[in-house]
Design an enzyme around this catalytic site. Structure first.
Site, short mmCIF file in Angstrom:
data_model
loop_
_atom_site.label_atom_id
_atom_site.label_comp_id
_atom_site.label_asym_id
_atom_site.label_seq_id
_atom_site.Cartn_x
_atom_site.Cartn_y
_atom_site.Cartn_z
N GLY A 1 -105.82 -53.41 0.36
CA GLY A 1 -106.68 -52.25 0.54
C GLY A 1 -107.04 -51.94 1.98
O GLY A 1 -107.84 -51.04 2.23
N GLY B 1 -100.39 -54.25 2.04
CA GLY B 1 -99.09 -53.59 2.03
C GLY B 1 -99.10 -52.46 3.04
O GLY B 1 -98.38 -52.46 4.02
N ARG C 1 -96.59 -38.72 -1.59
CA ARG C 1 -98.03 -38.97 -1.45
C ARG C 1 -98.86 -37.70 -1.30
O ARG C 1 -99.95 -37.60 -1.89
CB ARG C 1 -98.30 -39.92 -0.29
CG ARG C 1 -97.72 -41.33 -0.49
CD ARG C 1 -98.17 -42.30 0.59
NE ARG C 1 -99.57 -42.66 0.44
CZ ARG C 1 -100.53 -42.21 1.20
NH1 ARG C 1 -100.27 -41.38 2.20
NH2 ARG C 1 -101.78 -42.58 1.00
N TYR D 1 -101.53 -37.63 -4.30
CA TYR D 1 -102.81 -38.15 -3.81
C TYR D 1 -103.55 -37.17 -2.90
O TYR D 1 -104.60 -37.52 -2.34
CB TYR D 1 -102.61 -39.45 -3.02
CG TYR D 1 -101.98 -40.59 -3.78
CD1 TYR D 1 -102.32 -40.85 -5.11
CD2 TYR D 1 -101.05 -41.42 -3.17
CE1 TYR D 1 -101.74 -41.90 -5.80
CE2 TYR D 1 -100.47 -42.48 -3.86
CZ TYR D 1 -100.81 -42.72 -5.17
OH TYR D 1 -100.24 -43.76 -5.85
N CYS E 1 -87.88 -27.57 -6.45
CA CYS E 1 -88.25 -26.34 -7.16
C CYS E 1 -89.62 -26.46 -7.82
O CYS E 1 -89.74 -26.34 -9.05
CB CYS E 1 -87.18 -25.99 -8.18
SG CYS E 1 -85.59 -25.57 -7.44
#
Length: 420
Positions: free
Chosen positions: A236, A279, A316, A320, A346
């Site tokens: 995180g 990560g 993303r 998000y 599309c």
């Protein structure tokens, strides 16, 4: 010379460079769309966490779901890294690259019995996050070691879809279910060697990280878990994606983490290993996706720059509402104008940026989408049958091909082989 955000790309004179290599020249050499990863930056970000947190028994497990490029994994292997894995496929890839089973942790999420057996047979420690799976594991492998994932009852993260704590999440065993956990561990003679929690991704509220740690540590008593070797606080770690975001003071953050864990270890009676599973922090700022502008439209004053990529390559922003900074590699000092930067898929939502101020864009210009090293190509697809981009690794001043993207013909042939 100026760097952009926390990345390694630099604007020197009239061109952007990565480790001194002109980004435009790499795009011309390898073609676009193109992912470029700065391998030296990956190693820097991974290694610096040991200095920022500085617990003598710290172990940093790179969350390979963020970017599973074998080129990056091999660099991390050479750097002595450990891995957080979340699927049997990730385990298999890591082992084939050369990671020993003891340097992997497998976090189970809605796994099948077959997947559980497959991973356990490889000698990889399982991190189990549900009572039902814990009972199935105990029946199948009594007398073995296990790690347990608890829900820390703290909600944090940059977007609701990547918040992994709290009542509404699917992750982890509730803290209130500790008695049942201990009953199952005793019934099946399981040795609980690790406890785990993960609150969310892109956490800016450091106080919530500290609270989630305290919540997990409140159940980690020597009476309940006498055989503990480590406590894993997940990942995180946030990185700035836009110029107005401030970088978190991770030195102060690390100092507070050490204090909390040192107090816990003193109460527990011995020092334990501390795990973290970053990560995004390790790879996000190392990555760039370079695209070419092939279409310009002026829709009643709204400028639209169409590119030769789309959300199948970097999703993303679509799922998000994520911000990714964009630079104009071809015209870095042009007059500012406002654009929607769109893809070639599309769907109307296929945008990398909306109302984004960029140096003037012309058809044929190359744009670099920054912070594209984490959860970008790894989440890619061939939707609309657009092949995934080529990937390049820059390491010690040299750019080498990490993965060649398929041509349209090769992709069509691969699909036919798959369906035949």
């Amino acid at each position: 010379m100026s760097k952009v955000l926390g990345t390694s790309i630099e604007l020197t004179g009239g061109q952007y460079t990565i480790q001194g290599l002109p980004a435009v020249e790499m795009a011309e050499r390898f073609g676009t769309p193109l992912y470029v990863y700065d391998g030296d930056w990956v190693n820097t970000r991974y290694s610096e966490l040991y200095d920022l947190i500085a617990w003598p028994r710290l172990r940093v497990l790179y969350a390979m779901k963020a970017n599973y490029s074998p080129a990056i994994l091999r660099l991390l292997l050479e750097n002595g890294a450990y891995l957080d894995t979340v699927s049997p496929g990730e385990v298999e890839l890591a082992l084939k690259i050369g990671f020993p089973p003891g340097r992997l942790l497998y976090t189970a999420n809605s796994i099948t019995d077959a997947e559980m057996t497959e991973v356990q047979s490889k000698g990889v420690l399982l991190n189990i996050g549900s009572l039902s799976r814990l009972e199935k594991y105990g029946r199948a492998f009594p007398g073995t070691e296990v790690c347990l994932r608890f829900n820390p009852d703290v909600v944090a993260g940059s977007h609701a879809k990547i918040q992994t704590g709290g009542d509404l999440t699917k992750f982890g065993i509730l803290l209130q279910d500790l008695p049942r956990v201990l009953e199952l561990a005793a019934t099946y003679r399981l040795s609980v060697v690790g406890l785990h929690e993960h609150t969310g991704s892109g956490i800016s509220e450091t106080d919530k990280v500290f609270q989630s740690m305290r919540n997990l540590l409140s159940i980690a008593t020597p009476e309940a878990f006498p055989e503990l070797r480590f406590v894993d606080f997940g990942g995180g770690f946030k990185v700035p994606y836009s110029p107005d975001e401030k970088r978190i003071d991770y030195a102060s953050f690390g100092a507070q983490i050490r204090t909390i864990f040192a107090e816990f270890c003193a109460a527990y009676g011995r020092d334990l290993d501390m795990y973290f599973e970053p990560g995004k922090y390790v790879v996000a700022e190392s990555g760039y996706m370079i695209v070419e502008v092939n279409t310009l439209k002026n829709n009643k004053g709204r400028l639209i720059a169409g590119t030769n990529s789309g959300f199948g390559h970097l999703i993303r922003p679509m799922i998000y509402d994520a911000y990714h900074h964009i630079v104009n590699l071809s015209n870095p000092h042009g007059p500012p104008r406002t654009y929607d930067v769109c893809g070639n898929i599309c769907e109307t939502g296929d945008r990398f940026a909306t109302d984004r101020v960029l140096p003037e864009v012309c058809e044929g210009d190359l744009l670099a989408i920054l912070n594209a090293g984490a959860y970008c190509c790894a989440m890619g697809s061939v939707y609309n049958l657009r092949p995934l981009p080529t990937e390049v690794l820059v390491h010690k001043g040299q750019a080498t091909l990490a993965r060649k993207g398929l041509s349209n013909v090769e992709l069509a042939d691969e699909i036919l082989r798959t369906y035949e």
